[in-house]
Design a protein around this motif. Structure first.
Motif, PDB file in Angstrom:
ATOM      1  N   ASP A   7       0.844  -1.196   0.000  1.00 52.73           N
ATOM      2  CA  ASP A   7       0.000   0.000   0.000  1.00 52.73           C
ATOM      3  C   ASP A   7       0.881   1.249   0.000  1.00 52.73           C
ATOM      4  O   ASP A   7       1.998   1.256   0.521  1.00 52.73           O
ATOM      5  CB  ASP A   7      -0.901  -0.022   1.240  1.00 52.73           C
ATOM      6  CG  ASP A   7      -2.147   0.828   1.095  1.00 52.73           C
ATOM      7  OD1 ASP A   7      -2.267   1.579   0.107  1.00 52.73           O
ATOM      8  OD2 ASP A   7      -3.003   0.752   1.992  1.00 52.73           O
ATOM      9  N   SER A   8       0.350   2.315  -0.561  1.00 56.06           N
ATOM     10  CA  SER A   8       1.117   3.555  -0.680  1.00 56.06           C
ATOM     11  C   SER A   8       1.538   4.118   0.672  1.00 56.06           C
ATOM     12  O   SER A   8       2.611   4.721   0.778  1.00 56.06           O
ATOM     13  CB  SER A   8       0.311   4.599  -1.452  1.00 56.06           C
ATOM     14  OG  SER A   8      -0.925   4.830  -0.822  1.00 56.06           O
ATOM     15  N   ASN A   9       0.744   3.913   1.720  1.00 56.90           N
ATOM     16  CA  ASN A   9       1.130   4.488   3.011  1.00 56.90           C
ATOM     17  C   ASN A   9       2.437   3.895   3.515  1.00 56.90           C
ATOM     18  O   ASN A   9       3.246   4.589   4.113  1.00 56.90           O
ATOM     19  CB  ASN A   9       0.009   4.383   4.050  1.00 56.90           C
ATOM     20  CG  ASN A   9      -0.543   2.999   4.224  1.00 56.90           C
ATOM     21  OD1 ASN A   9       0.190   2.036   4.428  1.00 56.90           O
ATOM     22  ND2 ASN A   9      -1.854   2.890   4.153  1.00 56.90           N
ATOM     23  N   LEU A  12       5.274   5.415   1.328  1.00 52.83           N
ATOM     24  CA  LEU A  12       5.516   6.815   1.693  1.00 52.83           C
ATOM     25  C   LEU A  12       6.161   6.949   3.065  1.00 52.83           C
ATOM     26  O   LEU A  12       6.988   7.844   3.271  1.00 52.83           O
ATOM     27  CB  LEU A  12       4.210   7.610   1.615  1.00 52.83           C
ATOM     28  CG  LEU A  12       3.706   7.833   0.191  1.00 52.83           C
ATOM     29  CD1 LEU A  12       2.289   8.383   0.209  1.00 52.83           C
ATOM     30  CD2 LEU A  12       4.643   8.737  -0.578  1.00 52.83           C
ATOM     31  N   ILE A  40       3.097  -3.315  -6.883  1.00 53.56           N
ATOM     32  CA  ILE A  40       2.245  -2.137  -6.810  1.00 53.56           C
ATOM     33  C   ILE A  40       1.307  -2.192  -8.010  1.00 53.56           C
ATOM     34  O   ILE A  40       1.537  -2.949  -8.956  1.00 53.56           O
ATOM     35  CB  ILE A  40       3.052  -0.815  -6.804  1.00 53.56           C
ATOM     36  CG1 ILE A  40       3.914  -0.700  -8.060  1.00 53.56           C
ATOM     37  CG2 ILE A  40       3.886  -0.703  -5.538  1.00 53.56           C
ATOM     38  CD1 ILE A  40       4.608   0.647  -8.218  1.00 53.56           C
ATOM     39  N   ILE A  44      -1.739   2.639  -6.555  1.00 55.45           N
ATOM     40  CA  ILE A  44      -0.656   2.860  -5.588  1.00 55.45           C
ATOM     41  C   ILE A  44       0.393   3.782  -6.209  1.00 55.45           C
ATOM     42  O   ILE A  44       0.863   4.722  -5.567  1.00 55.45           O
ATOM     43  CB  ILE A  44      -0.061   1.510  -5.142  1.00 55.45           C
ATOM     44  CG1 ILE A  44      -1.124   0.706  -4.385  1.00 55.45           C
ATOM     45  CG2 ILE A  44       1.203   1.713  -4.314  1.00 55.45           C
ATOM     46  CD1 ILE A  44      -0.800  -0.768  -4.217  1.00 55.45           C
ATOM     47  N   TYR A  45       0.732   3.518  -7.459  1.00 50.06           N
ATOM     48  CA  TYR A  45       1.691   4.357  -8.176  1.00 50.06           C
ATOM     49  C   TYR A  45       1.210   5.811  -8.190  1.00 50.06           C
ATOM     50  O   TYR A  45       1.970   6.742  -7.911  1.00 50.06           O
ATOM     51  CB  TYR A  45       1.853   3.807  -9.598  1.00 50.06           C
ATOM     52  CG  TYR A  45       2.892   4.481 -10.440  1.00 50.06           C
ATOM     53  CD1 TYR A  45       4.219   4.042 -10.434  1.00 50.06           C
ATOM     54  CD2 TYR A  45       2.565   5.529 -11.284  1.00 50.06           C
ATOM     55  CE1 TYR A  45       5.179   4.638 -11.246  1.00 50.06           C
ATOM     56  CE2 TYR A  45       3.513   6.136 -12.092  1.00 50.06           C
ATOM     57  CZ  TYR A  45       4.816   5.687 -12.063  1.00 50.06           C
ATOM     58  OH  TYR A  45       5.765   6.286 -12.862  1.00 50.06           O
ATOM     59  N   GLU A  47      -0.930   7.288  -6.096  1.00 46.95           N
ATOM     60  CA  GLU A  47      -0.915   7.876  -4.754  1.00 46.95           C
ATOM     61  C   GLU A  47       0.499   8.289  -4.347  1.00 46.95           C
ATOM     62  O   GLU A  47       0.688   9.357  -3.765  1.00 46.95           O
ATOM     63  CB  GLU A  47      -1.498   6.890  -3.747  1.00 46.95           C
ATOM     64  CG  GLU A  47      -2.992   6.720  -3.886  1.00 46.95           C
ATOM     65  CD  GLU A  47      -3.590   5.716  -2.920  1.00 46.95           C
ATOM     66  OE1 GLU A  47      -4.789   5.843  -2.644  1.00 46.95           O
ATOM     67  OE2 GLU A  47      -2.870   4.812  -2.444  1.00 46.95           O
ATOM     68  N   VAL A  48       1.487   7.487  -4.664  1.00 47.47           N
ATOM     69  CA  VAL A  48       2.872   7.825  -4.327  1.00 47.47           C
ATOM     70  C   VAL A  48       3.368   8.985  -5.199  1.00 47.47           C
ATOM     71  O   VAL A  48       4.146   9.827  -4.746  1.00 47.47           O
ATOM     72  CB  VAL A  48       3.790   6.585  -4.454  1.00 47.47           C
ATOM     73  CG1 VAL A  48       5.256   6.958  -4.255  1.00 47.47           C
ATOM     74  CG2 VAL A  48       3.376   5.500  -3.459  1.00 47.47           C
TER      75      VAL A  48
END
Length: 134
Positions: A7-9, A12, A40, A44-45, A47-48
């Motif tokens: 996940d992006s969180n 990050l 990913i 997700i890509y 969001e990042v």
């Protein structure tokens, strides 16, 4: 395909060296990488990508040699719609499907473990999904 959708969180947390979650996310990411491939998807890509000004810098932060880039299957879009309908019937107020629904549906249908630090919605709408979370 066995492996872990990240996940992006979590990504990050590591990229920003988050004071609260950076160490946990880095450790879990390393554990997941030892267990199998990391992946990913386009959501997700995206969001990042909000943390980067240039796509080249984003691609350097998310190297394809470390993160497999998986397409989002149409079956996941259908499952997302079904989960979003449940969400709205339960009183959810957002007018369009949430990215978490797409990510959860993708991981569930692909048989991937999901590495995230925000698991509540995933657990509610994808009860069979394998989740690594605090």
């Amino acid at each position: 395909m066995p492996g872990t959708l990240v996940d992006s969180n979590v990504i990050l947390d590591v990229l920003t060296e988050d004071a609260d979650w950076g160490d946990w996310s880095a450790a879990m990411l390393a554990d997941a990488a030892r267990s199998g491939p990391l992946a990913i998807n386009p959501i997700i890509y995206a969001e990042v990508s909000a943390r980067f000004e240039r796509i080249e810098d984003l691609d350097e932060a998310l190297p394809e040699t470390y993160y497999r880039r998986l397409p989002l299957p149409f079956e996941a879009a259908f499952l997302t719609g079904q989960c979003f309908l449940k969400y709205r019937r339960r009183g959810g107020t957002r007018p369009s499907p949430l990215p978490d629904f797409y990510i959860g549906a993708h991981a569930a249908l692909a048989g991937l473990t999901l590495l995230t630090r925000v698991a509540r919605r995933y657990r509610s709408y994808f009860p069979t999904l394998r989740i690594v979370a605090p």
